[in-house]
Design a protein around this motif. Structure first.
Motif, PDB file in Angstrom:
ATOM      1  N   SER A  67       0.835  -1.194   0.000  1.00  0.00           N
ATOM      2  CA  SER A  67       0.000   0.000   0.000  1.00  0.00           C
ATOM      3  C   SER A  67       0.870   1.244   0.000  1.00  0.00           C
ATOM      4  O   SER A  67       1.775   1.377   0.819  1.00  0.00           O
ATOM      5  N   HIS A  68       0.594   2.138  -0.941  1.00  0.00           N
ATOM      6  CA  HIS A  68       1.341   3.387  -1.054  1.00  0.00           C
ATOM      7  C   HIS A  68       0.350   4.546  -1.137  1.00  0.00           C
ATOM      8  O   HIS A  68      -0.820   4.360  -1.424  1.00  0.00           O
ATOM      9  N   THR A  72      -1.558   4.221   4.656  1.00  0.00           N
ATOM     10  CA  THR A  72      -1.451   2.775   4.474  1.00  0.00           C
ATOM     11  C   THR A  72      -2.812   2.121   4.690  1.00  0.00           C
ATOM     12  O   THR A  72      -3.522   2.427   5.649  1.00  0.00           O
ATOM     13  N   GLU A 413      -0.246  -4.246  -5.805  1.00  0.00           N
ATOM     14  CA  GLU A 413       0.284  -3.035  -5.191  1.00  0.00           C
ATOM     15  C   GLU A 413      -0.748  -1.936  -5.396  1.00  0.00           C
ATOM     16  O   GLU A 413      -1.179  -1.691  -6.519  1.00  0.00           O
ATOM     17  N   SER A 415      -1.886   1.978  -4.934  1.00  0.00           N
ATOM     18  CA  SER A 415      -1.463   3.358  -4.719  1.00  0.00           C
ATOM     19  C   SER A 415      -2.723   4.204  -4.551  1.00  0.00           C
ATOM     20  O   SER A 415      -3.453   4.454  -5.514  1.00  0.00           O
TER      21      SER A 415
END
Length: 569
Positions: A67-68, A72, A413, A415
């Motif tokens: 998580s970006h 988070t 992933e 964002s």
């Protein structure tokens, strides 16, 4: 013929091939609603669920993702992998989207849906019944239902609405529908529905030389393998998992929007009221008002005209009692949660000890909860808590990372990227509610300092478990992944359900709309499948073959797609 109802793929056994009219990937609110609606259709349905009947840490770990971005996000805690999906843990807050959430806006060309609130209204009505809720409205009319005078807010800027909670028991005050428990009998009593548990789809495979999906391949964590071949497929695994499955199976060519426009509701405090204001405001604003078997929670909203005037998004604000981690009024709830989560040893013993020590306090808390009030009386004051809409943003997205999970699939992933408009919405709306509360008599209101800063979010910003947008619905593949019937562009027999198809999310918790969209999709899919025969829309692209029983009667060679007879596992 009566088929095997639940197949636990975690158990040892041979690899299998299943054939059905419809394959549903994911047994959460969307997938189980679809199955519930189609249970008497004569369609043979196979449900593939990555978890079991109860939560298992090994299954939940498959949800882990990097998580970006703005803060988070915890994907293991918020995405339970079990029969019932996120409704295993959800709080039950129900509310439809507003009409303005479906509309396009001049300053936000990607805002809006290809369907209107009017289009969804019949399905919202059916969802309302399915969820066991109360009056079929959520607006100011509920004040009179509750016997409470409505607040005299500035109607040019603010309005009030309510969340509804299903509350079949007097204690606890809200017991939301647990889809896995409620719809388990749909599978148990059907001779045309089968659920395969602890089976995670690892690949969605197109027919050779064709656009349509031919089969999905799945595995257990222990390595057992299987396939489902069907005429139509529905992906209903949540916003992150839906995007990950399509990306991992090389469907990125369907739309450049795939995985983009990830949305969440920013949750943030904007102010605090002292205890002397709590005693006056708590009876109206910070309670779960009850009427029969339904509870209601009031909230402030910005009017659509004010949103357009200020160029902000939709939002809601509630006044909430905030208890500390050791608040005695929460002791019983903390102990019950520990039992439910199967905690052991010293941690559960400490929770039980707190129940004994604070038994007198808990008696008062039990009474307050029984009449729809918070367990804690609010001695520490109230928090102004804002949940706001996120602007559709292509930079906010899900991609495949390099790390792989236990089944060899690339982890996601995520964002999460908020925009200046997202922040302006919380700041502007928070200040408007603050000024209104002062006008209505609040004497000790302190607005949070971050509202006066030029940019940035406070450290305590969180995202709720309301992931959405990654396979957004649109009239065009240039800006969306699915059409208005939730069918993937360029793949005529693949559908996606859940909040991943939301083009915009408003402020409302998504489950109410997820259920409505699943009911709508059930009507469409049943009409399209016509009892198991491929429709004209995809004739010639799905391999001609009989639709076989749901009995696992063949052992597949998963490298070639061929199969040989095999005994029942």
């Amino acid at each position: 013929m009566v088929v095997l109802i639940f197949v636990d793929f975690a158990e040892s056994g041979q690899d299998v091939v299943l054939e059905a009219d419809l394959c549903v990937i994911g047994a959460g609110a969307a997938g189980l609603t679809l199955v519930h609606e189609l249970r008497r259709s004569a369609l043979r349905i196979c449900v593939i669920e990555t978890g079991g009947l109860d939560r298992d840490p090994a299954a939940d770990e498959l949800s882990d993702a990097a998580s970006h971005g703005s803060t988070t996000l915890d994907f293991i805690a918020t995405r339970p992998r079990a029969f019932g999906g996120s409704t295993v843990e959800w709080g039950g807050m129900c509310c439809p989207l507003d009409e303005c959430d479906f509309e396009t806006r001049p300053s936000m060309p990607l805002h809006g849906w290809p369907v209107s609130l009017t289009d969804l209204q019949p399905y919202y009505q059916r969802a309302h019944t399915a969820l066991g809720l109360g009056p079929r409205y959520f607006d100011e009319r509920l004040w009179s239902v509750l016997g409470i005078p409505p607040p005299e807010v500035d109607q040019s800027r603010l309005r009030t609405k309510f969340w509804q909670y299903r509350s079949p028991r007097r204690l606890p005050p809200h017991s939301p529908l647990r889809f896995g428990q409620a719809y388990r009998n749909d599978v148990a009593s059907s001779d045309t529905v089968k659920a395969v548990l602890n089976a995670t789809v690892v690949k969605i495979v197109r027919a050779p030389g064709r656009d349509a999906v031919e089969r999905v391949e799945f595995r257990s964590i222990a390595g057992r393998r299987g396939q489902v071949r069907a005429n139509a497929f529905v992906l209903a695994g949540g916003a992150v998992e839906n995007a990950r499955q399509l990306l991992a199976s090389d469907f990125s060519g369907c739309s450049e929007a795939l995985g983009r426009y990830f949305m969440e509701h920013p949750h943030v405090s904007v102010g605090r009221l002292a205890h002397d204001d709590t005693r006056r405001l708590l009876p109206k604003w910070a309670v779960l008002q009850r009427s029969g078997q339904v509870s209601f929670r009031p909230k402030f909203l910005p009017t659509p005209d004010y949103q357009r005037e200020r160029d902000i998004l939709n939002a809601s604000l509630t006044l909430e009692v905030r208890c500390g981690p050791d608040c005695p009024h929460r002791a019983l709830a903390d102990f019950a949660r520990g039992v439910r989560e199967k905690r052991r040893g010293a941690e559960l013993a400490r929770a039980a000890g707190r129940v004994v020590v604070h038994s007198g306090v808990l008696a008062g808390a039990a009474y307050r909860r029984s009449v729809g009030r918070p367990a804690c009386p609010g001695h520490g004051g109230l928090v102004l808590y804002c949940r706001s809409e996120q602007e559709p943003n292509p930079a906010s997205r899900v991609v495949l990372g390099r790390e792989r999970d236990a089944l060899g699939i690339n982890r996601a992933e995520v964002s999460w990227r908020l925009t200046d408009r997202d922040r302006r919405t919380a700041v502007d709306f928070g200040n408007v509610v603050g000024s209104e509360l002062r006008r209505l008599g609040a004497r000790n209101l302190t607005m949070d300092r971050w509202l006066d800063e030029p940019d940035g979010w406070p450290a305590d910003i969180v995202g709720g478990p309301h992931h959405s947008g990654t396979t957004r619905m649109s009239d065009s593949a240039a800006t969306g992944v699915v059409d208005k019937n939730s069918r993937v562009y360029g793949v005529p027999n693949l559908y996606v359900l859940g909040s991943s198809v939301f083009p915009t999310g408003g402020y409302a918790n998504p489950t109410y709309t997820i259920v409505a969209l699943a009911i709508r999709a059930a009507d469409h899919i049943q009409a399209q499948l016509r009892g198991g025969v491929p429709t004209h829309a995809w004739q010639g692209t799905v391999p001609a073959r009989p639709v076989l029983d749901l009995q696992p009667g063949r052992e597949p060679d998963l490298d070639t797609g061929s199969a040989a007879p095999a005994p029942m596992p």
